[in-house]
Design a protein around this motif. Sequence first.
Motif, PDB file in Angstrom:
ATOM      1  N   UNK A   1       0.860  -1.196   0.000  1.00 49.57           N
ATOM      2  CA  UNK A   1       0.000   0.000   0.000  1.00 49.57           C
ATOM      3  C   UNK A   1       0.889   1.236   0.000  1.00 49.57           C
ATOM      4  N   UNK A   2       0.536   2.200  -0.846  1.00 50.58           N
ATOM      5  CA  UNK A   2       1.370   3.405  -0.945  1.00 50.58           C
ATOM      6  C   UNK A   2       0.551   4.677  -0.747  1.00 50.58           C
ATOM      7  N   UNK A   3       1.167   5.659  -0.109  1.00 50.67           N
ATOM      8  CA  UNK A   3       0.580   6.985   0.074  1.00 50.67           C
ATOM      9  C   UNK A   3       1.592   8.028  -0.388  1.00 50.67           C
ATOM     10  N   UNK A   4       1.111   9.216  -0.737  1.00 52.78           N
ATOM     11  CA  UNK A   4       2.004  10.303  -1.172  1.00 52.78           C
ATOM     12  C   UNK A   4       1.790  11.512  -0.269  1.00 52.78           C
ATOM     13  N   UNK A   5       2.882  12.042   0.277  1.00 51.61           N
ATOM     14  CA  UNK A   5       2.826  13.231   1.145  1.00 51.61           C
ATOM     15  C   UNK A   5       3.845  14.260   0.672  1.00 51.61           C
ATOM     16  N   UNK A   6       3.583  15.529   1.013  1.00 54.77           N
ATOM     17  CA  UNK A   6       4.470  16.622   0.613  1.00 54.77           C
ATOM     18  C   UNK A   6       5.328  17.077   1.799  1.00 54.77           C
ATOM     19  N   UNK A   7       6.642  17.146   1.587  1.00 52.71           N
ATOM     20  CA  UNK A   7       7.584  17.731   2.560  1.00 52.71           C
ATOM     21  C   UNK A   7       8.453  18.695   1.765  1.00 52.71           C
ATOM     22  N   UNK A   8       8.105  19.976   1.825  1.00 55.47           N
ATOM     23  CA  UNK A   8       8.810  20.961   0.995  1.00 55.47           C
ATOM     24  C   UNK A   8      10.295  21.044   1.354  1.00 55.47           C
ATOM     25  N   UNK A   9      11.126  21.074   0.293  1.00 60.44           N
ATOM     26  CA  UNK A   9      12.582  21.246   0.433  1.00 60.44           C
ATOM     27  C   UNK A   9      13.236  20.264   1.404  1.00 60.44           C
ATOM     28  N   UNK A  10      12.746  19.027   1.459  1.00 53.93           N
ATOM     29  CA  UNK A  10      13.315  18.066   2.409  1.00 53.93           C
ATOM     30  C   UNK A  10      14.785  17.771   2.120  1.00 53.93           C
ATOM     31  N   UNK A  11      15.208  17.936   0.860  1.00 57.67           N
ATOM     32  CA  UNK A  11      16.609  17.637   0.526  1.00 57.67           C
ATOM     33  C   UNK A  11      17.596  18.614   1.148  1.00 57.67           C
ATOM     34  N   UNK A  12      17.089  19.740   1.681  1.00 54.54           N
ATOM     35  CA  UNK A  12      17.956  20.694   2.381  1.00 54.54           C
ATOM     36  C   UNK A  12      17.676  20.715   3.883  1.00 54.54           C
ATOM     37  N   UNK A  13      16.935  19.715   4.363  1.00 59.64           N
ATOM     38  CA  UNK A  13      16.607  19.622   5.788  1.00 59.64           C
ATOM     39  C   UNK A  13      17.346  18.411   6.375  1.00 59.64           C
ATOM     40  N   UNK A  14      18.390  18.694   7.174  1.00 64.54           N
ATOM     41  CA  UNK A  14      19.251  17.619   7.690  1.00 64.54           C
ATOM     42  C   UNK A  14      18.448  16.592   8.488  1.00 64.54           C
ATOM     43  N   UNK A  15      17.502  17.048   9.308  1.00 65.28           N
ATOM     44  CA  UNK A  15      16.702  16.119  10.118  1.00 65.28           C
ATOM     45  C   UNK A  15      15.882  15.175   9.249  1.00 65.28           C
ATOM     46  N   UNK A  16      15.244  15.731   8.213  1.00 69.40           N
ATOM     47  CA  UNK A  16      14.432  14.890   7.322  1.00 69.40           C
ATOM     48  C   UNK A  16      15.319  13.927   6.531  1.00 69.40           C
ATOM     49  N   UNK A  17      16.481  14.406   6.077  1.00 66.52           N
ATOM     50  CA  UNK A  17      17.414  13.541   5.349  1.00 66.52           C
ATOM     51  C   UNK A  17      17.764  12.323   6.208  1.00 66.52           C
ATOM     52  N   UNK A  18      18.040  12.566   7.494  1.00 68.26           N
ATOM     53  CA  UNK A  18      18.380  11.468   8.403  1.00 68.26           C
ATOM     54  C   UNK A  18      17.177  10.567   8.669  1.00 68.26           C
ATOM     55  N   UNK A  19      15.999  11.177   8.785  1.00 69.04           N
ATOM     56  CA  UNK A  19      14.773  10.387   8.999  1.00 69.04           C
ATOM     57  C   UNK A  19      14.522   9.418   7.851  1.00 69.04           C
ATOM     58  N   UNK A  20      14.901   9.806   6.634  1.00 71.06           N
ATOM     59  CA  UNK A  20      14.684   8.969   5.469  1.00 71.06           C
ATOM     60  C   UNK A  20      15.803   7.940   5.270  1.00 71.06           C
ATOM     61  N   UNK A  21      16.691   7.845   6.260  1.00 70.86           N
ATOM     62  CA  UNK A  21      17.695   6.775   6.248  1.00 70.86           C
ATOM     63  C   UNK A  21      19.045   7.161   5.688  1.00 70.86           C
ATOM     64  N   UNK A  22      19.224   8.445   5.370  1.00 62.93           N
ATOM     65  CA  UNK A  22      20.523   8.863   4.824  1.00 62.93           C
ATOM     66  C   UNK A  22      21.378   9.407   5.973  1.00 62.93           C
ATOM     67  N   UNK A  23      21.993   8.466   6.694  1.00 56.58           N
ATOM     68  CA  UNK A  23      22.814   8.804   7.850  1.00 56.58           C
ATOM     69  C   UNK A  23      24.252   8.479   7.552  1.00 56.58           C
ATOM     70  N   UNK A  24      25.168   9.186   8.255  1.00 53.87           N
ATOM     71  CA  UNK A  24      26.598   8.899   8.080  1.00 53.87           C
ATOM     72  C   UNK A  24      26.870   7.451   8.462  1.00 53.87           C
ATOM     73  N   UNK A  25      27.685   6.775   7.654  1.00 51.96           N
ATOM     74  CA  UNK A  25      27.899   5.342   7.869  1.00 51.96           C
ATOM     75  C   UNK A  25      29.277   5.104   8.459  1.00 51.96           C
TER      76      UNK A  25
END
Length: 298
Positions: free
Chosen positions: A274-298
């Motif tokens: 099941x898929x849903x679509x949501x809007x998060x404006x400018x998330x690519x420049x939001x460090x917290x959102x970037x980390x929430x989406x799994x892009x963390x320092x390895x």
Amino acid sequence: MEIKRSGMIAIVGRPNVGKSTLTNALVGEKIAIVTNKPQTTRNRICAVVNRKDCQFVFMDTPGLHKARTKLGDYMVNVVKESVADVDAVLLLVEPIPHIGGPEAELIARIKSLNVPAVLVINKIDTVEKEALLAVMDTYAQAHTFNAILPISAKNSEGVEELLELLANFMPEGPQLFPEDMVTDQPERQVCAEILREKLLLCLDKEIPHGTAVELVRFAERERDEVIEVDATIYCEKVSHKGIIIGKGGAMLKKISTLARKDMERFMGAKVYLQTWVKVKENWRDNVNLIQNFGYKDQ
């Protein structure tokens, strides 16, 4: 056969040169998503290959590019970190007799590391054999590579020869991963990446690059062994949300159906997606959102 040698190998190169295609060809199954769009890979992906007494751990990295967002900064950093502590580096290039900015930067980094480096010229199915000599000569003048090998990752041509070549650079040591393991990625992460791949394949222009996928539920139903996957697709604009969903939900249905089929192939089980679509404006420049989406320092 007992594993007596093992090592880490970074696969580096500019965006869209075929790093993920090569990773999949080495493993013999799909663990890295592949599209013809640059910057498809965002994280470092480990691929594990066992051959004879050798275990190779390949690291597929994002393409080295000029970062324009915080997410881009993260991706470039992943490349630089990945090359820092490895037993060998594999520089993947296209069959063009010219060294561009990303290649020059990666060659400079390889020189400073003092580790074995193999130049792999990909996409040889697109050029005449004679043209390869000029490419080899251009790169041989830039750095003394331990070996130069032309391949076609798409056709798996030269892949076995590459493994035989790399075995020479693997240090003695025990296996790093269990024998039946082909990637260090959790199953839910692979499934999230599969859904993102379908967004890249089905959508045009900048829209797919502004998407992220979060799996909010990933569970197996015991009664019928069906895996239930609930996924939220995030985009940056309300107008993009409408395009992703499509007229009467047609585009979202197409994306979800393609993703579900690939998930089922990977999991070896039925998947209810099941898929849903949501809007998060400018998330690519939001460090917290970037980390929430799994892009963390390895």
